[in-house]
Design a protein around this motif. Structure first.
Motif, mmCIF file in Angstrom:
data_model
loop_
_atom_site.group_PDB
_atom_site.id
_atom_site.type_symbol
_atom_site.label_atom_id
_atom_site.label_comp_id
_atom_site.label_asym_id
_atom_site.label_seq_id
_atom_site.Cartn_x
_atom_site.Cartn_y
_atom_site.Cartn_z
ATOM 1 N N GLU A 77 -44.203 2.253 23.963
ATOM 2 C CA GLU A 77 -45.290 1.955 24.719
ATOM 3 C C GLU A 77 -45.216 0.579 25.789
ATOM 4 N N LYS A 85 -49.516 -4.691 29.356
ATOM 5 C CA LYS A 85 -49.369 -5.038 30.677
ATOM 6 C C LYS A 85 -48.439 -6.234 30.768
ATOM 7 N N PHE A 117 -53.689 1.677 34.219
ATOM 8 C CA PHE A 117 -53.271 1.424 32.881
ATOM 9 C C PHE A 117 -54.707 1.209 32.472
ATOM 10 N N ASP A 118 -55.655 0.501 32.813
ATOM 11 C CA ASP A 118 -56.874 0.381 31.767
ATOM 12 C C ASP A 118 -57.537 1.673 31.603
ATOM 13 N N PHE A 146 -55.903 4.849 31.744
ATOM 14 C CA PHE A 146 -55.307 5.903 31.038
ATOM 15 C C PHE A 146 -55.549 5.290 29.495
ATOM 16 N N ASP A 147 -55.490 3.977 29.207
ATOM 17 C CA ASP A 147 -55.343 3.732 27.679
ATOM 18 C C ASP A 147 -56.459 4.144 26.949
ATOM 19 N N ASN A 185 -51.897 -1.480 25.253
ATOM 20 C CA ASN A 185 -50.647 -0.554 25.497
ATOM 21 C C ASN A 185 -50.830 0.626 26.016
ATOM 22 N N LEU A 186 -49.939 1.117 26.689
ATOM 23 C CA LEU A 186 -49.983 2.655 27.237
ATOM 24 C C LEU A 186 -48.673 3.430 26.759
ATOM 25 N N THR A 187 -48.938 4.535 25.938
ATOM 26 C CA THR A 187 -47.738 5.235 25.590
ATOM 27 C C THR A 187 -47.464 6.532 26.518
ATOM 28 N N GLU A 197 -50.529 9.031 26.429
ATOM 29 C CA GLU A 197 -51.705 8.449 27.169
ATOM 30 C C GLU A 197 -51.482 8.443 28.584
ATOM 31 N N MET A 198 -50.401 8.289 29.129
ATOM 32 C CA MET A 198 -50.264 8.331 30.672
ATOM 33 C C MET A 198 -50.142 9.758 31.149
#
Length: 162
Positions: free
Chosen positions: A52, A55, A85-86, A88-89, A95-97, A100-101
């Protein structure tokens, strides 16, 4: 005449179906390409290999890596990527996996309006929180100033003895 009309109508309908199928295939290919680019972005920016990105990792990779910078620019620029990012989180952990993306992107494509409303609500809550913190700070400062004025007035000749 009816036979000719029927043939023309059938040919037109078959052509329209074919056009829709081609358009759907092109759109699917575009989605797959974009998902691949987003996945590459996450993998490229994941400096600690946690699966993950934060930002901060994304921003540092953007500054240091021409490959990441090119990917981000192809995807609409850093500001847009940070906004996505915000959105999809899902768990809000910052954090973005990859999961999630993918889920966020597919949901975004299916219902962009709903995703945008959720994004606005999330930012409204952040704004609301900031506003409350600002109001508390102003309240504390106001109380401190009032106490200072009272103390100053109390020290004036003839005022303190009241």
């Amino acid at each position: 005449v009816n036979l000719v009309t029927a043939i023309i109508v059938e040919t037109s309908m078959a052509s329209a179906r074919s056009d829709r199928e081609i358009e759907a295939q092109e759109k699917a290919a575009e989605h797959n390409s974009l998902i691949s680019q987003l996945e590459l972005l996450i993998v490229s920016a994941d400096r600690d290999f946690s699966g993950e990105i934060s930002k901060q990792e994304l921003f540092e990779a953007y500054k240091k890596s021409p490959q990441v910078r090119d990917l981000v620019d192809q995807l609409g620029g850093l500001r847009q990527i940070l906004d996505l990012f915000d959105i999809f989180d899902d768990d809000g952990n910052g954090n973005l996996t990859l999961k999630e993306m993918r889920r966020g992107y597919l949901g975004w494509q299916e219902d962009a309006t709903r995703c945008m409303v959720l994004h606005l609500i999330k930012h409204f809550h952040i704004f609301e929180n900031d506003a409350w913190n600002t109001m508390r700070t102003i309240g504390v400062l106001t109380e401190q100033r009032l106490e200072a004025v009272r103390a100053a007035v109390a020290e004036l000749p003839g005022e303190g003895a009241g």
